[in-house]
Design a protein around this motif. Structure first.
Motif, PDB file in Angstrom:
ATOM      1  N   ILE A  22      67.966  28.620  41.318  1.00  0.00           N
ATOM      2  CA  ILE A  22      66.860  28.728  42.256  1.00  0.00           C
ATOM      3  C   ILE A  22      66.843  30.181  42.716  1.00  0.00           C
ATOM      4  N   ASP A  24      64.555  31.539  44.759  1.00  0.00           N
ATOM      5  CA  ASP A  24      64.000  31.698  46.091  1.00  0.00           C
ATOM      6  C   ASP A  24      65.036  31.297  47.145  1.00  0.00           C
ATOM      7  N   GLU A  26      64.832  30.677  50.346  1.00  0.00           N
ATOM      8  CA  GLU A  26      64.418  29.615  51.268  1.00  0.00           C
ATOM      9  C   GLU A  26      64.498  28.247  50.597  1.00  0.00           C
ATOM     10  N   THR A  27      64.092  28.183  49.336  1.00  0.00           N
ATOM     11  CA  THR A  27      64.190  26.916  48.585  1.00  0.00           C
ATOM     12  C   THR A  27      65.650  26.512  48.438  1.00  0.00           C
ATOM     13  N   ASP A  28      66.492  27.468  48.124  1.00  0.00           N
ATOM     14  CA  ASP A  28      67.925  27.197  47.987  1.00  0.00           C
ATOM     15  C   ASP A  28      68.496  26.687  49.310  1.00  0.00           C
ATOM     16  N   ILE A  30      66.901  25.103  51.709  1.00  0.00           N
ATOM     17  CA  ILE A  30      66.408  23.755  51.966  1.00  0.00           C
ATOM     18  C   ILE A  30      67.173  22.728  51.133  1.00  0.00           C
ATOM     19  N   ILE A  31      67.396  23.030  49.875  1.00  0.00           N
ATOM     20  CA  ILE A  31      68.126  22.116  48.993  1.00  0.00           C
ATOM     21  C   ILE A  31      69.537  21.882  49.525  1.00  0.00           C
ATOM     22  N   ILE A  46      68.267  16.825  44.520  1.00  0.00           N
ATOM     23  CA  ILE A  46      67.135  17.379  43.778  1.00  0.00           C
ATOM     24  C   ILE A  46      66.464  16.278  42.972  1.00  0.00           C
ATOM     25  N   CYS A  50      62.675  14.883  43.679  1.00  0.00           N
ATOM     26  CA  CYS A  50      61.667  14.977  42.615  1.00  0.00           C
ATOM     27  C   CYS A  50      61.160  13.593  42.217  1.00  0.00           C
TER      28      CYS A  50
END
Length: 97
Positions: A22, A24, A26-28, A30-31, A46, A50
């Protein structure tokens, strides 16, 4: 043998020890927060997220189908013989004479 990522997460506990990439931050974040809150491995979170989103997308009713009850109701309204032209709308709004 345990394998740890730079973040300190042990990937040997995962069912399928594979890396994900990942780019990004911010995405990392959040995950990782989701995994921490749920107490589950990142991969499971994840996959679950999804799968849930895919299910929501598949369950969406297309706009045309959602509008059909309204279309039928309008079509079933009795005909008045009036024309909905500019004069008609002017009269409705009080601008007509």
């Amino acid at each position: 043998m345990s394998i740890y990522l730079e973040s300190g997460i042990c990937i040997s506990d995962m069912r399928y020890p594979m890396a994900y990439s990942i780019k990004d931050p911010e995405t990392d974040r959040i995950i990782r927060e989701l995994a921490r809150v749920k107490g589950k491995p990142i991969l499971d979170c994840i996959r679950e997220a999804c799968e849930n989103e895919l299910e929501r997308e598949r369950a969406k009713i297309p706009l045309w189908e959602r509008l059909q009850p309204l279309v039928r109701k309008v079509a079933s309204a009795p005909k008045t013989g009036q024309r909905a032209d500019k004069a008609f709308f002017d009269k409705l709004s009080g601008d007509g004479q």
